[in-house]
Design a protein around this motif. Structure first.
Motif, short mmCIF file in Angstrom:
data_model
loop_
_atom_site.label_atom_id
_atom_site.label_comp_id
_atom_site.label_asym_id
_atom_site.label_seq_id
_atom_site.Cartn_x
_atom_site.Cartn_y
_atom_site.Cartn_z
N ARG A 230 0.90 -1.22 -0.24
CA ARG A 230 -0.22 0.00 0.20
C ARG A 230 0.94 1.34 -0.30
O ARG A 230 2.12 1.55 0.61
N ILE A 231 0.60 2.41 -0.96
CA ILE A 231 1.35 3.41 -1.38
C ILE A 231 1.06 4.92 -0.91
O ILE A 231 -0.57 4.87 -0.69
N GLY A 232 1.13 5.79 -0.50
CA GLY A 232 0.50 7.01 -0.54
C GLY A 232 1.55 7.94 -1.37
O GLY A 232 2.68 7.65 -2.11
N PHE A 233 0.85 8.92 -1.74
CA PHE A 233 1.75 10.23 -2.75
C PHE A 233 2.05 11.51 -2.28
O PHE A 233 2.27 11.88 -2.36
N THR A 234 2.67 11.01 -0.81
CA THR A 234 2.46 12.57 -0.09
C THR A 234 4.31 12.57 0.21
O THR A 234 4.32 13.46 -0.41
N ASP A 235 4.76 11.38 -0.09
CA ASP A 235 5.90 12.03 -0.73
C ASP A 235 6.85 11.12 -1.98
O ASP A 235 7.03 9.61 -1.79
N PRO A 236 7.32 11.67 -3.36
CA PRO A 236 7.46 10.51 -4.12
C PRO A 236 8.84 9.87 -4.47
O PRO A 236 8.62 8.94 -4.52
N TYR A 237 9.49 10.09 -2.95
CA TYR A 237 10.99 9.50 -3.00
C TYR A 237 10.58 8.30 -2.27
O TYR A 237 10.61 7.09 -2.68
N ASP A 238 9.34 8.76 -1.64
CA ASP A 238 8.80 7.32 -1.06
C ASP A 238 8.49 6.18 -1.64
O ASP A 238 8.10 5.11 -1.66
N MET A 239 7.34 6.92 -1.99
CA MET A 239 7.04 6.12 -2.69
C MET A 239 7.81 4.83 -3.75
O MET A 239 7.66 4.00 -4.12
N ILE A 240 8.95 6.44 -4.85
CA ILE A 240 9.29 4.90 -4.93
C ILE A 240 10.27 3.98 -4.05
O ILE A 240 10.96 3.27 -5.28
N GLU A 241 10.49 4.24 -3.27
CA GLU A 241 11.61 3.16 -2.61
C GLU A 241 10.23 1.85 -2.29
O GLU A 241 10.86 0.99 -1.77
N GLN A 242 9.25 2.57 -2.21
CA GLN A 242 8.18 0.89 -1.76
C GLN A 242 7.75 0.37 -3.17
O GLN A 242 8.43 -0.74 -2.69
N ALA A 243 7.72 0.92 -4.13
CA ALA A 243 7.97 0.17 -5.34
C ALA A 243 9.82 -0.64 -5.81
O ALA A 243 8.88 -1.47 -5.97
N CYS A 244 10.59 0.35 -5.25
CA CYS A 244 12.04 -0.64 -5.36
C CYS A 244 12.20 -1.82 -4.96
O CYS A 244 12.18 -2.70 -4.90
N ARG A 245 10.80 -1.79 -3.55
CA ARG A 245 10.96 -3.43 -2.52
C ARG A 245 10.27 -4.13 -3.78
O ARG A 245 10.91 -5.54 -3.46
N ILE A 246 9.31 -3.87 -3.88
CA ILE A 246 8.49 -4.88 -4.82
C ILE A 246 9.26 -5.35 -6.20
O ILE A 246 9.10 -6.72 -5.84
N TYR A 247 10.08 -4.33 -7.09
CA TYR A 247 11.01 -4.64 -8.45
C TYR A 247 11.75 -5.65 -7.95
O TYR A 247 12.42 -6.43 -8.62
N GLY A 248 12.47 -5.22 -5.89
CA GLY A 248 13.84 -6.28 -5.56
C GLY A 248 13.07 -7.49 -5.41
O GLY A 248 14.10 -8.06 -5.92
N LYS A 249 12.46 -8.26 -5.94
CA LYS A 249 11.57 -9.55 -5.67
C LYS A 249 11.28 -9.78 -7.25
O LYS A 249 10.70 -10.89 -7.11
N SER A 250 11.39 -9.42 -7.95
CA SER A 250 11.43 -10.21 -9.26
C SER A 250 10.09 -10.51 -9.45
O SER A 250 10.09 -11.61 -10.17
#
Length: 840
Positions: free
Chosen positions: A62-82
Motif C-alpha cells: 500500500r503506497i501513498g503520494f505524500t512523498d514521491p521518493y518514499d513512493m519510489i522506494e516502496q515500489a523498488c521493494r516490490i521490483y527487488g522481488k523479481s
C-alpha cells in the motif's frame, strides 16, 4: 497484447518454473482494495486450470503520494522481488512515475487509474475502459431527455476535455445545444462562488455534472441548500467512483438526481453458489468502488496471461530485476502526460453503464444495444389528482379519439376515450391538457428506446396517455396500465370484392343443370299432352269425330301441346284446356311445377339484383396464412407486430415469417394509410376489431372477414408507481358497473350505416339454385305424368266396357213414303251419353 509484453523478457532454460510472482501497488482510498485483492488471489488458487504446475505469488504494497521518493522506494521493494509483471492502482501522478519505472525495468505493467489518466509507457496497459464509452452513455441520456439548454459543471481539465467531446458529438448529430460551462472548485471560496453562480441560474432547470473527484457531493449539497434540488430541477451526474453506499448517502431533497456509473457484472462459480456466498458477494461488489473491482480482475487477467505464456513457451525464466535501477528513478520526479494505450477487457467489469435514480437502477447503456431504459427518468411523484392539471398525450384514431378543428389553430378532441376521460376528471376533480404524440406511434422498443405513447409517459414528457392502446407485458416493464376499459380482439379488413354483371345475368339465379331440366320437362310434357290427347277416348281429338260433339277439332296436336306447356310455364295460360280427365291431371301437375319454379326463380332473381354478389378470397385468418396472393400486414411498431413476433403457434408464426420475408413492405404508418392501401391493392389489414367494425360502417368499400382472434384489452397509460393509477382504475370499474361504459360504447359504435351487411352479402353469393334444391318438384312432375298415363288407361278401359254392356236396341219403321226409318231405343247410351230417341 499483454501476452506479447510478457514475451519480451523470456530466456530459455530447462523445466517449468515452480512459482511466479507478480507485484501489486495500490493507493487505499476506499478501504476495500485489500479484501478484493485477497479474494482474487484465492480465486486463482482454487482454479485448477490456471497455472496448474506453478504457484502464483503476489507481493503487494500500500503506497501513498505524500512523498514521491518514499513512493519510489516502496515500489523498488516490490521490483527487488523479481515480479513477472506489475499491477498498480493509483491516481494520475503516481501512475506516471510507475509508468517510467516500467520503461526502466522493461516490465509489463497493468494500470488502474482512480481518475482519467494518460499512458506514456509502451509497457503499460490500462484496465480502465475508454472514457468515450462513459461519455456516450451521458450523451444518449441527454439526447433522450431532448434537452436543448443546460448547465455543465466539471472539476478537472480532463473532465473539461470530456465535456468538449460530448458537445462535439451533439454537433455531429445535428443537435443544437445551448450549454453553459462552469468549473467547480472544491475549497471554501469555490463553494461560495458556486452558490453565487446558482443564484444567477434562475430559469434554468437542467444540470449536468461531469466530475472525477468526490467534490460531486459538495456540489449537490450546495444546490440543495439553494433550493435547486426541488421537483422541477433535473440533475444528471457522471461520476465513476460512486458506490451503492455513497448513493444512499447523497444529500436528500425533493428532486431526483440521476447518476451515470459503470456497472459491475457478477459471475458466480458453482462452488460459491453451493457455499451460499452468492448474496454476500453481490452485496460486497455493489458496495465496492470500480477501481477496486478492476484490481480484483487485474490479478485474474495477469494469471490467465502468465498461464498462456507458460503453455506456449515451456522452457524459460524471467530475469531478476536489478534493484540498482531504482536509483535513477528516485532522482527523476518529472511528470509527463503523453500517449495512450489500448484497454484490456476484464472478466467481471464490462462496458455497461448503469443510470441510477436515487438508489434505483433505471437504465443500462452498452456499446452494442446503446441506451435501454427500464424506468422513467425524473418521474413525477405527486400522490393525488385533485386540483391538478395533467399533461396527457394521445393519438388520433377513430372511434377512440377524434380531432376536429373548430377554428384556426384550435382543436377539439372527442371520441370514446375522451368521453371516459371527461367522466373520470369530473369524479377525481382534475383538469388536463391534451397533445398529439409527435411520432404517431403507440409504443415499441426500438434500439433500446421506447417511442410513441409509451415513450412519452416512460420518459416523463407526459403524465398519462389516453388512446386505444393495448395492455402488454412488455410495455408494463416501463409504464403502468389502468384496468382495461374495453375488451376486444384483432380482425381483418379487406376491400369489398364485386362481380361484373353480364348480359345474361338474369340466368344466374338458376344453375345450368336446372335450366336444362326445365327445358327437358317442357319437351316431355308437350309430348305427353299430345299422346294423351290421342289415346284418351274423351279428349277433344276423339270427340271431334262425333256428329253430336261441338268440338272445334284437334285442339292438342303436337304444336298446340307445346304451346300450352310453354304458355303455362310463363303464367299466360293456353288457348284451350285439356278435355279429358287424364289431360287435366297432367296439366295440374305441370301448373304446380311451373308455380314452384317461377316463384323460386323470381325470389332468387330479386336477391341477385338487389344485393351485390361477392366472392370473398379469404374467410379466416387460417386461409390468409396459407396463401401468398393477398399481402397482409399491420401498423409498424404496434402491439400487433409484437404479438406475431412472440407467437410460437401457427398460423401466427407462419404469418410472421411471411411478413418478414415478403418483398413488399407489409407495414403501414397509420390506419388511414392502411385503409387506403386495402382499397387500392390486394392487401389485408390486421388491426383492432372494434376500429375495423366502425370503419366498415362508414366506408362501404371495405369489409371485415373471418372471426376475431387474439383477445386483449385497452387501458390508459400511467407512469410506473404512480399512486393515482388505482384511483383511475376504480373510476373505470365504477363506470362499467353503473352502465356508463356501455352507454358510451353504444353511442360510439351503434350508428346508422348505409352499407350493406357483409354477412348477408356473402350468403347471397351461395344462393344460386342448383338441381338438388329443386329436384323434388321434378319428381312431382314425373309422378303427375305417371298418374296421367294410368288415368288415360282407365279411361280407355271404361270406354270399351260401356260400349259392350250398354249397346242400344234399334227398331226400323216404314214411313208413309215406304222408306225405312231407323229409330234408337229410348234411354240408349252412346259414348256414355243418354241419346233419348235421337235420330242418327
Amino acid at each position: 497484447m499483454l501476452i506479447g509484453l510478457l514475451c519480451f523478457p523470456i530466456q530459455a532454460r530447462e523445466g517449468l518454473p515452480r512459482n511466479i510472482s507478480i507485484g501489486v501497488l495500490f493507493e487505499e482510498t476506499q478501504g476495500d482494495e485489500r479484501k478484493l485483492l485477497k479474494e482474487a488471489i484465492k480465486k486463482v488458487q482454487r482454479d485448477t486450470s490456471l497455472l496448474p504446475h506453478t504457484e502464483l505469488i503476489v507481493h503487494w504494497e500500500r503506497i501513498g503520494f505524500t512523498d514521491p521518493y518514499d513512493m519510489i522506494e516502496q515500489a523498488c521493494r516490490i521490483y527487488g522481488k523479481s515480479p513477472s509483471l506489475m499491477i498498480t492502482l493509483t491516481s494520475c501522478q503516481p501512475s506516471t512515475l510507475l509508468q517510467n519505472a516500467a520503461n526502466v525495468f522493461r516490465l509489463p505493467h497493468l494500470q488502474i487509474a482512480t481518475e482519467t489518466c494518460r499512458i506514456s509507457s509502451e509497457f503499460t496497459l490500462s484496465m480502465n475502459p475508454d472514457v468515450y464509452m462513459t461519455d456516450m452513455a451521458l450523451f444518449s441520456l441527454i439526447k433522450l431527455q431532448e434537452w436543448t439548454s443546460f448547465v455543465v459543471y466539471y472539476d478537472t481539465d480532463m473532465a473539461y476535455h470530456r465535456v468538449q467531446s460530448i458537445i462535439e458529438s451533439a454537433d455531429n448529430g445535428n443537435l443544437v445545444w445551448e450549454v453553459i460551462l462552469l468549473r467547480y472548485i472544491g475549497d471554501e471560496v469555490g463553494t461560495r462562488w458556486t452558490s453565487q453562480q446558482l443564484k444567477r441560474m434562475d430559469g434554468i432547470h437542467n444540470y449536468v455534472v461531469v466530475f472525477e473527484t468526490k467534490n460531486v457531493f459538495n456540489l449537490l449539497r450546495t444546490a440543495g441548500n439553494m433550493g435547486m434540488r426541488s421537483r422541477e430541477y433535473h440533475w444528471i451526474v457522471l461520476y465513476q467512483g460512486m458506490t451503492d453506499t455513497q448513493l444512499e448517502n447523497v444529500p436528500k431533497a425533493l428532486g431526483i438526481v440521476i447518476f451515470v456509473r459503470q456497472q459491475p457484472l457478477i459471475i458466480e462459480t458453482n462452488e460459491e453458489e453451493v457455499r451460499g456466498h452468492k448474496k454476500k458477494k453481490k452485496d460486497r461488489i455493489n458496495n465496492a468502488s470500480i477501481p477496486s473491482l478492476y484490481l480484483h480482475d487485474s490479478v485474474i487477467v495477469a494469471a490467465m496471461a502468465l498461464d498462456a505464456v507458460i503453455k506456449k513457451h515451456r522452457h524459460f525464466i524471467w530475469p531478476a530485476v536489478d534493484p540498482s535501477l531504482c536509483r535513477p528513478l528516485q532522482s527523476d520526479t518529472t511528470v509527463h502526460h503523453i500517449g495512450r494505450s489500448d484497454t484490456i477487457g476484464s472478466q467481471e467489469v464490462t462496458d455497461r453503464y448503469a443510470l441510477m435514480d436515487a438508489v434505483r437502477k433505471i437504465g443500462i447503456w452498452d456499446p452494442v444495444n446503446r441506451l435501454n431504459m427500464s424506468h422513467t427518468p425524473f418521474q413525477s411523484t405527486f400522490k393525488v389528482l385533485q386540483n391538478r392539471t395533467l399533461k396527457i398525450v394521445t393519438i388520433e384514431e377513430e372511434p377512440f379519439v377524434r380531432k376536429t378543428e373548430i377554428r384556426p389553430g384550435v382543436y377539439e378532441y372527442t371520441g370514446f376515450c375522451i368521453d371516459i376521460l371527461d367522466e373520470i376528471s369530473r369524479k377525481l376533480q382534475f383538469t388536463y391538457v391534451l397533445y398529439d404524440v409527435p411520432d404517431l406511434k403507440y409504443g415499441a422498443k426500438v434500439n433500446g428506446t421506447w417511442n410513441g405513447l409509451v415513450g412519452e409517459v416512460a420518459y416523463g414528457k407526459a403524465d398519462m396517455a389516453v388512446a386505444g392502446i393495448t395492455i402488454m407485458a412488455e410495455r408494463e416493464e416501463v409504464v403502468d396500465f389502468t384496468k382495461p376499459y374495453y375488451q376486444y380482439a384483432l380482425g381483418i379488413i379487406i376491400s369489398k370484392p364485386r362481380t361484373e354483371r353480364g348480359i345474361f345475368a338474369f340466368m344466374e339465379p338458376l344453375s345450368g343443370p336446372v335450366w336444362g331440366c326445365i327445358a327437358a320437362a317442357l319437351f316431355v310434357v308437350g309430348i305427353f299432352l299430345f299422346v294423351i290427347a290421342r289415346l284418351s277416348p274423351y279428349s277433344s281429338f276423339n270427340y271431334s269425330k262425333k256428329e253430336y260433339c261441338e268440338c272445334k277439332g284437334d285442339d292438342f296436336n303436337l304444336k298446340n301441346s307445346y304451346w300450352f306447356a310453354l304458355a303455362s310455364l310463363m303464367n299466360q295460360g293456353g288457348d284451350t284446356a285439356p278435355y279429358s280427365i287424364s289431360g287435366r291431371l297432367l296439366s295440374g301437375f305441370w301448373w304446380f311445377f311451373t308455380l314452384i319454379i317461377i316463384a323460386t326463380y323470381t325470389a332468387n332473381l330479386t336477391a341477385f339484383l338487389t344485393v351485390s354478389r361477392m366472392e370473398t378470397p379469404i374467410s379466416s385468418v387460417e386461409e390468409l396464412s396459407t396463401q401468398s396472393k393477398i399481402k397482409y400486414g399491420t401498423i409498424r411498431d404496434s402491439s400487433v407486430v409484437s404479438f406475431f413476433k412472440r407467437s410460437t403457434i401457427n398460423p401466427y408464426q407462419r404469418m410472421w415469417q411471411f411478413m418478414n420475408t415478403t418483398e413488399v413492405d407489409p407495414y403501414v404508418d397509420t390506419v388511414t394509410d392502411a385503409y387506403r392501401r386495402a382499397k387500392g391493392e390486394e392487401y389485408a389489414f390486421m388491426w383492432d376489431y372494434p376500429v375495423l367494425e366502425l370503419q366498415k360502417r362508414i366506408d362501404c368499400d371495405l369489409m371485415t372477414v373471418g372471426k376475431p382472434f387474439y383477445e386483449k384489452g385497452y387501458g390508459f397509460v400511467t407512469p410506473q408507481g404512480a399512486d393515482w393509477r388505482d384511483d383511475i382504475s376504480m373510476s373505470i370499474l365504477e363506470m362499467r358497473e353503473n352502465g356508463q361504459l356501455e352507454k358510451y360504447r353504444k353511442k360510439t359504435w351503434e350508428i346508422e350505416s348505409e352499407c350493406e351487411d357483409d354477412a348477408a352479402m356473402i350468403r347471397s353469393s351461395t344462393n344460386e339454385i342448383d338441381i338438388q334444391s329443386v329436384a323434388g318438384v321434378f319428381y312431382i312432375l314425373m309422378i303427375g305424368a305417371g298418374v296421367s298415363l294410368i288415368t288415360v288407361s282407365v279411361e280407355i278401359l271404361y270406354y270399351h266396357f260401356l260400349r259392350k254392356c250398354c249397346r242400344p236396341t234399334i227398331t226400323v219403321h216404314p214411313n208413309v213414303d215406304g222408306k225405312a226409318i231407323e229409330v234408337r231405343e229410348e234411354n240408349a247410351i252412346e259414348d256414355g251419353k243418354s241419346l233419348s230417341n235421337s235420330r242418327v
